[in-house]
Structure formats: C-alpha cells, structure tokens
Scaffold this motif. Structure first.
Motif, PDB file in Angstrom:
ATOM      1  N   GLU A 176     -34.189 -25.158  32.773  1.00 45.17           N
ATOM      2  CA  GLU A 176     -33.702 -26.461  33.251  1.00 45.17           C
ATOM      3  C   GLU A 176     -33.869 -27.579  32.226  1.00 45.17           C
ATOM      4  O   GLU A 176     -34.168 -28.722  32.571  1.00 45.17           O
ATOM      5  N   TYR A 177     -33.663 -27.238  30.953  1.00 48.08           N
ATOM      6  CA  TYR A 177     -33.597 -28.265  29.901  1.00 48.08           C
ATOM      7  C   TYR A 177     -32.144 -28.659  29.763  1.00 48.08           C
ATOM      8  O   TYR A 177     -31.278 -27.808  29.593  1.00 48.08           O
ATOM      9  N   GLU A 178     -31.875 -29.956  29.827  1.00 55.87           N
ATOM     10  CA  GLU A 178     -30.514 -30.450  29.702  1.00 55.87           C
ATOM     11  C   GLU A 178     -30.503 -31.686  28.824  1.00 55.87           C
ATOM     12  O   GLU A 178     -31.521 -32.328  28.637  1.00 55.87           O
ATOM     13  N   GLY A 179     -29.347 -32.006  28.311  1.00 54.62           N
ATOM     14  CA  GLY A 179     -29.193 -33.237  27.561  1.00 54.62           C
ATOM     15  C   GLY A 179     -28.804 -32.990  26.120  1.00 54.62           C
ATOM     16  O   GLY A 179     -29.016 -31.919  25.558  1.00 54.62           O
ATOM     17  N   GLU A 180     -28.235 -34.003  25.544  1.00 51.46           N
ATOM     18  CA  GLU A 180     -27.749 -33.935  24.166  1.00 51.46           C
ATOM     19  C   GLU A 180     -28.861 -34.135  23.147  1.00 51.46           C
ATOM     20  O   GLU A 180     -28.680 -33.868  21.975  1.00 51.46           O
ATOM     21  N   TRP A 181     -30.008 -34.614  23.572  1.00 49.58           N
ATOM     22  CA  TRP A 181     -31.046 -35.022  22.626  1.00 49.58           C
ATOM     23  C   TRP A 181     -32.155 -33.998  22.447  1.00 49.58           C
ATOM     24  O   TRP A 181     -33.207 -34.319  21.944  1.00 49.58           O
ATOM     25  N   LEU A 182     -31.921 -32.761  22.823  1.00 44.44           N
ATOM     26  CA  LEU A 182     -32.929 -31.729  22.624  1.00 44.44           C
ATOM     27  C   LEU A 182     -32.931 -31.255  21.176  1.00 44.44           C
ATOM     28  O   LEU A 182     -31.886 -31.131  20.551  1.00 44.44           O
ATOM     29  N   ALA A 183     -34.104 -30.962  20.679  1.00 42.74           N
ATOM     30  CA  ALA A 183     -34.244 -30.298  19.385  1.00 42.74           C
ATOM     31  C   ALA A 183     -34.844 -28.930  19.662  1.00 42.74           C
ATOM     32  O   ALA A 183     -35.776 -28.806  20.460  1.00 42.74           O
ATOM     33  N   THR A 184     -34.290 -27.904  19.021  1.00 48.24           N
ATOM     34  CA  THR A 184     -34.773 -26.552  19.278  1.00 48.24           C
ATOM     35  C   THR A 184     -35.047 -25.825  17.965  1.00 48.24           C
ATOM     36  O   THR A 184     -34.334 -26.006  16.979  1.00 48.24           O
ATOM     37  N   ALA A 185     -36.077 -24.992  17.997  1.00 48.43           N
ATOM     38  CA  ALA A 185     -36.400 -24.142  16.852  1.00 48.43           C
ATOM     39  C   ALA A 185     -36.822 -22.776  17.390  1.00 48.43           C
ATOM     40  O   ALA A 185     -37.466 -22.677  18.434  1.00 48.43           O
ATOM     41  N   VAL A 186     -36.435 -21.740  16.672  1.00 46.49           N
ATOM     42  CA  VAL A 186     -36.833 -20.378  17.016  1.00 46.49           C
ATOM     43  C   VAL A 186     -37.528 -19.787  15.794  1.00 46.49           C
ATOM     44  O   VAL A 186     -36.959 -19.769  14.691  1.00 46.49           O
ATOM     45  N   ASN A 187     -38.767 -19.368  15.999  1.00 50.92           N
ATOM     46  CA  ASN A 187     -39.573 -18.803  14.917  1.00 50.92           C
ATOM     47  C   ASN A 187     -39.596 -19.717  13.688  1.00 50.92           C
ATOM     48  O   ASN A 187     -39.500 -19.272  12.553  1.00 50.92           O
ATOM     49  N   GLY A 188     -39.679 -21.016  13.952  1.00 53.41           N
ATOM     50  CA  GLY A 188     -39.780 -22.010  12.886  1.00 53.41           C
ATOM     51  C   GLY A 188     -38.471 -22.447  12.263  1.00 53.41           C
ATOM     52  O   GLY A 188     -38.454 -23.302  11.387  1.00 53.41           O
ATOM     53  N   ARG A 219     -40.682 -17.092  19.246  1.00 49.97           N
ATOM     54  CA  ARG A 219     -41.425 -18.330  19.458  1.00 49.97           C
ATOM     55  C   ARG A 219     -40.410 -19.474  19.452  1.00 49.97           C
ATOM     56  O   ARG A 219     -39.767 -19.723  18.448  1.00 49.97           O
ATOM     57  N   ILE A 220     -40.288 -20.139  20.586  1.00 49.49           N
ATOM     58  CA  ILE A 220     -39.288 -21.188  20.751  1.00 49.49           C
ATOM     59  C   ILE A 220     -39.978 -22.522  20.979  1.00 49.49           C
ATOM     60  O   ILE A 220     -40.883 -22.625  21.815  1.00 49.49           O
ATOM     61  N   GLU A 221     -39.548 -23.505  20.222  1.00 46.98           N
ATOM     62  CA  GLU A 221     -40.025 -24.876  20.422  1.00 46.98           C
ATOM     63  C   GLU A 221     -38.868 -25.703  20.939  1.00 46.98           C
ATOM     64  O   GLU A 221     -37.765 -25.654  20.382  1.00 46.98           O
ATOM     65  N   ILE A 222     -39.105 -26.436  22.020  1.00 42.75           N
ATOM     66  CA  ILE A 222     -38.087 -27.296  22.613  1.00 42.75           C
ATOM     67  C   ILE A 222     -38.692 -28.695  22.684  1.00 42.75           C
ATOM     68  O   ILE A 222     -39.715 -28.901  23.330  1.00 42.75           O
ATOM     69  N   LEU A 223     -38.034 -29.621  22.011  1.00 44.19           N
ATOM     70  CA  LEU A 223     -38.516 -31.005  22.009  1.00 44.19           C
ATOM     71  C   LEU A 223     -37.471 -31.885  22.652  1.00 44.19           C
ATOM     72  O   LEU A 223     -36.289 -31.782  22.359  1.00 44.19           O
ATOM     73  N   SER A 224     -37.927 -32.747  23.541  1.00 39.09           N
ATOM     74  CA  SER A 224     -37.028 -33.710  24.151  1.00 39.09           C
ATOM     75  C   SER A 224     -37.677 -35.088  24.042  1.00 39.09           C
ATOM     76  O   SER A 224     -38.896 -35.208  24.007  1.00 39.09           O
ATOM     77  N   PRO A 225     -36.853 -36.137  23.942  1.00 37.82           N
ATOM     78  CA  PRO A 225     -37.414 -37.476  23.813  1.00 37.82           C
ATOM     79  C   PRO A 225     -38.190 -37.879  25.057  1.00 37.82           C
ATOM     80  O   PRO A 225     -37.847 -37.480  26.159  1.00 37.82           O
ATOM     81  N   VAL A 232     -42.763 -20.184  24.630  1.00 39.47           N
ATOM     82  CA  VAL A 232     -42.019 -21.445  24.683  1.00 39.47           C
ATOM     83  C   VAL A 232     -43.013 -22.587  24.658  1.00 39.47           C
ATOM     84  O   VAL A 232     -43.872 -22.700  25.543  1.00 39.47           O
ATOM     85  N   ASN A 233     -42.915 -23.409  23.621  1.00 39.64           N
ATOM     86  CA  ASN A 233     -43.836 -24.538  23.439  1.00 39.64           C
ATOM     87  C   ASN A 233     -45.293 -24.091  23.592  1.00 39.64           C
ATOM     88  O   ASN A 233     -46.104 -24.748  24.228  1.00 39.64           O
ATOM     89  N   GLY A 234     -45.592 -22.917  23.009  1.00 39.18           N
ATOM     90  CA  GLY A 234     -46.957 -22.416  22.985  1.00 39.18           C
ATOM     91  C   GLY A 234     -47.404 -21.648  24.219  1.00 39.18           C
ATOM     92  O   GLY A 234     -48.523 -21.163  24.260  1.00 39.18           O
ATOM     93  N   GLU A 235     -46.537 -21.513  25.217  1.00 38.53           N
ATOM     94  CA  GLU A 235     -46.902 -20.805  26.444  1.00 38.53           C
ATOM     95  C   GLU A 235     -45.990 -19.604  26.669  1.00 38.53           C
ATOM     96  O   GLU A 235     -44.770 -19.703  26.521  1.00 38.53           O
ATOM     97  N   GLU A 236     -46.578 -18.486  27.041  1.00 35.86           N
ATOM     98  CA  GLU A 236     -45.798 -17.288  27.315  1.00 35.86           C
ATOM     99  C   GLU A 236     -44.974 -17.487  28.587  1.00 35.86           C
ATOM    100  O   GLU A 236     -45.482 -17.959  29.598  1.00 35.86           O
ATOM    101  N   GLN A 237     -43.687 -17.113  28.489  1.00 35.48           N
ATOM    102  CA  GLN A 237     -42.780 -17.244  29.630  1.00 35.48           C
ATOM    103  C   GLN A 237     -41.958 -15.964  29.758  1.00 35.48           C
ATOM    104  O   GLN A 237     -41.458 -15.456  28.761  1.00 35.48           O
TER     105      GLN A 237
END
Length: 65
Positions: free
Chosen positions: A25-37, A55-61, A5-10
C-alpha cells in the motif's frame, strides 16, 4: 516470497517492484526505491523482477515540521 523491506522481513507475493509497492500500500509519485542498494526509477518498477530475499528500501517524504 520473503523480502527485507526497510530492514524488516516481510512475506509478500510480488513478482515485480511495482507489485510489492501495491501489496504494501505504498502510493504516490514521490517514492524513492532501491533494491540491493541499486536505485530503481519509477518507470522501471513495473518490469523490475524481484528475487527471494532481496533487500528493498522504500522512502517516502514525511509531512510536518
């Protein structure tokens, strides 16, 4: 399961992307998510099944300036 997750093993018990976001504990309407690109839209997260070592990327503003 183990995810990258975001480059770190979890270690998180999550069957779907929505489960993972809740567990981390990610919340909100403005998240962007990608799995394996691949971008995963918000409405698809509850049914998007995760696999061990995905591989999961989670982006929040960021606030501030």
């Amino acid at each position: 399961m183990i995810f990258i997750v975001n480059g770190e093993e979890q270690a998180v018990q999550a069957a779907t992307l929505a489960d993972l976001l809740h567990a981390l504990e990610y919340e909100g309407e403005w998240l962007a998510t990608a799995v394996n690109g691949e971008l995963i839209h918000r409405e698809d997260r509850p049914t998007y099944a995760l696999r061990h070592h995905d591989r999961i990327e989670i982006l929040s503003p960021m606030q501030g300036g």
